[in-house]
Design a protein around this motif. Structure first.
Motif, PDB file in Angstrom:
ATOM      1  N   PRO A   1     -13.110 -32.065   7.648  1.00 22.51           N
ATOM      2  CA  PRO A   1     -13.079 -31.893   9.126  1.00 22.51           C
ATOM      3  C   PRO A   1     -14.505 -30.858  10.055  1.00 22.51           C
ATOM      4  O   PRO A   1     -14.414 -31.145  11.473  1.00 22.51           O
ATOM      5  CB  PRO A   1     -11.743 -31.459   9.561  1.00 22.51           C
ATOM      6  N   ASN A   2     -14.691 -29.287   8.837  1.00 18.76           N
ATOM      7  CA  ASN A   2     -15.371 -29.061   9.967  1.00 18.76           C
ATOM      8  C   ASN A   2     -15.827 -28.094   8.828  1.00 18.76           C
ATOM      9  O   ASN A   2     -15.589 -28.256   7.463  1.00 18.76           O
ATOM     10  CB  ASN A   2     -15.061 -28.184  10.659  1.00 18.76           C
ATOM     11  N   PRO A   3     -17.090 -27.219   8.517  1.00 14.60           N
ATOM     12  CA  PRO A   3     -18.104 -27.090   7.666  1.00 14.60           C
ATOM     13  C   PRO A   3     -17.588 -25.290   6.851  1.00 14.60           C
ATOM     14  O   PRO A   3     -18.215 -24.197   6.317  1.00 14.60           O
ATOM     15  CB  PRO A   3     -19.354 -26.919   8.619  1.00 14.60           C
ATOM     16  N   VAL A   4     -16.354 -24.776   7.901  1.00 15.13           N
ATOM     17  CA  VAL A   4     -16.450 -23.311   7.285  1.00 15.13           C
ATOM     18  C   VAL A   4     -14.903 -23.594   6.913  1.00 15.13           C
ATOM     19  O   VAL A   4     -13.651 -24.050   6.532  1.00 15.13           O
ATOM     20  CB  VAL A   4     -15.884 -22.845   8.760  1.00 15.13           C
ATOM     21  N   GLY A   5     -15.475 -23.000   5.471  1.00 16.98           N
ATOM     22  CA  GLY A   5     -14.542 -23.088   3.726  1.00 16.98           C
ATOM     23  C   GLY A   5     -13.882 -21.561   3.767  1.00 16.98           C
ATOM     24  O   GLY A   5     -13.726 -20.445   4.089  1.00 16.98           O
ATOM     25  N   LEU A   6     -13.274 -21.834   2.817  1.00 15.98           N
ATOM     26  CA  LEU A   6     -12.218 -20.763   2.340  1.00 15.98           C
ATOM     27  C   LEU A   6     -12.946 -20.457   0.998  1.00 15.98           C
ATOM     28  O   LEU A   6     -12.954 -21.047   0.369  1.00 15.98           O
ATOM     29  CB  LEU A   6     -10.734 -21.170   2.376  1.00 15.98           C
ATOM     30  N   ALA A   7     -14.073 -19.362   0.747  1.00 17.89           N
ATOM     31  CA  ALA A   7     -13.954 -18.768  -0.014  1.00 17.89           C
ATOM     32  C   ALA A   7     -13.376 -18.390  -1.590  1.00 17.89           C
ATOM     33  O   ALA A   7     -11.643 -18.477  -1.422  1.00 17.89           O
ATOM     34  CB  ALA A   7     -15.235 -17.537  -0.287  1.00 17.89           C
ATOM     35  N   ALA A   8     -13.453 -18.786  -2.693  1.00 16.32           N
ATOM     36  CA  ALA A   8     -12.683 -18.759  -4.298  1.00 16.32           C
ATOM     37  C   ALA A   8     -11.809 -16.940  -3.562  1.00 16.32           C
ATOM     38  O   ALA A   8     -12.723 -16.006  -3.335  1.00 16.32           O
ATOM     39  CB  ALA A   8     -13.567 -18.698  -5.367  1.00 16.32           C
ATOM     40  N   GLY A   9     -11.719 -17.223  -4.806  1.00 13.05           N
ATOM     41  CA  GLY A   9     -10.884 -15.424  -4.856  1.00 13.05           C
ATOM     42  C   GLY A   9      -9.671 -14.794  -4.212  1.00 13.05           C
ATOM     43  O   GLY A   9      -8.690 -14.243  -4.627  1.00 13.05           O
ATOM     44  N   PHE A  10      -9.164 -15.912  -2.832  1.00 14.14           N
ATOM     45  CA  PHE A  10      -7.975 -15.377  -1.870  1.00 14.14           C
ATOM     46  C   PHE A  10      -6.998 -16.186  -2.521  1.00 14.14           C
ATOM     47  O   PHE A  10      -5.768 -14.848  -2.735  1.00 14.14           O
ATOM     48  CB  PHE A  10      -8.581 -16.250  -0.881  1.00 14.14           C
TER      49      PHE A  10
END
Length: 346
Positions: A54-63
């Motif tokens: 839906p958009n190109p802003v993702g959550l990075a691994a580790g959180f």
């Protein structure tokens, strides 16, 4: 950011960082923070290695290492989530303390060492969790494994039915000799094994370190193209301590957050000249302007994590909406902006 989120962040920053992290995840699960749901427009909608975001802003691994808050995180404004890292067997990680806030630098140093509940539990949680956006899993290896390369394939095989993509993580600085797997021969063998285990045909990404020289980057790009992986995540945390002011600057571990932005974006831009594979830009993203800069440097999508320590979980929605405004101003959709400023960074 709402008043309640500001107050919650202020309270969490008074606590030990790892304890605060755990409480933040618990707060998400219990619904303490109002969440906007996925943010999308025609300008933001992106296809990454065949996966529609839906958009190109993702959550990075580790959180969310253990896939404890998949549903709430998928409603926080992110376009995609990366969970983990997961290892075949449960792993306690390195001794505490192992997470440090560098408030003066808007950064963090961690030396977690792939602490996680193990892929069996994580896969079970992923199977039960509903996500409003695509989700993937960061694949890791057990510290005491006799065959670390095989560990990545093991995790993928168990988790594959419940994810949309996977990332091979050979770039964490907190597991001894793990980064040695970024060498061309070792990396070729590792990725070949992972691709052979990829029976569902999931997009497989490779996450690399920001501390590689030009020759190492060229080698990695060549191996990535040879082995048929879907793309590269640039970058993980850095061992550099250049320019830091915090009293915690000399702690051992990987540095993330604002000081990593320029270093990781330069690596991203160089890599984009070496391969046509899609790239995910990670490192120091805390604003729409920084997300847009990474896209214009060569990233098809970006990820963030450390910025939420300082800006809250609703930061993703804010960045995404403001990114949409920037694209509108330039008369572009996200895919058209990829690589427009590559030369500036290389």
């Amino acid at each position: 950011m709402s008043l309640s989120e500001r107050l919650g962040l202020a309270a969490l920053r008074r606590l030990d960082p790892e304890l605060a992290h755990g409480l933040a995840l618990k707060g998400l699960r219990l619904g303490f923070v109002p969440l906007p749901g996925p943010v999308t427009t025609g300008r933001l909608r992106t296809k990454l290695a065949g996966v529609v975001l839906p958009n190109p802003v993702g959550l990075a691994a580790g959180f969310d290492k253990n896939a404890e808050a998949v549903g709430p995180l998928s409603r926080a404004g992110f376009g995609f989530l990366e969970l983990g890292a997961a290892t075949p067997r449960p792993q306690g990680g390195n001794p505490k303390p192992r997470l440090f806030r560098l408030t003066e630098d808007e950064a963090a140093i961690n030396r977690f060492g792939f602490n996680n509940a193990g892929v069996e539990i994580i896969a079970r949680r992923l199977a039960a969790a509903k996500s409003a956006v695509p989700r993937g899993l960061n694949l890791g290896a057990n510290k005491d494994s006799a065959d670390r390369a095989a560990d990545f394939a093991t995790v993928l095989s168990q988790a594959a039915p419940h994810i949309d993509f996977a990332t091979v993580n050979v770039s964490s600085p907190n597991t001894e000799k793990l980064r040695d797997l970024q060498g061309a021969e070792a990396l070729r063998a590792l990725l070949t094994g992972v691709m052979q285990a990829n029976e569902r045909g999931l997009p497989i990404f490779l996450k690399i370190a920001p501390d590689l020289d030009d020759q190492a980057l060229a080698d990695i790009a060549g191996v990535a193209d040879e082995t048929g992986i879907a793309g590269i995540v640039a970058t993980n945390t850095t061992l550099s301590r250049e320019g830091l002011r915090s009293p915690f600057r000399d702690q051992q571990g990987g540095l993330s957050g604002k000081p990593l932005f320029e270093r990781s974006t330069r690596v991203l831009a160089k890599l984009s000249t070496l391969t046509k594979l899609p790239l995910i830009g990670v490192g120091g993203v805390s604003s729409a302007e920084e997300a847009y800069a990474k896209i214009r440097a060569g990233a098809s999508a970006v990820q963030l994590y450390t910025a939420m320590v300082y800006g809250g979980v609703t930061l993703a929605a804010q960045i995404t909406r403001e990114l949409d405004d920037l694209l509108l101003q330039d008369g572009l959709i996200a895919a058209q902006a990829v690589g427009l400023d590559r030369d500036r960074w290389t």
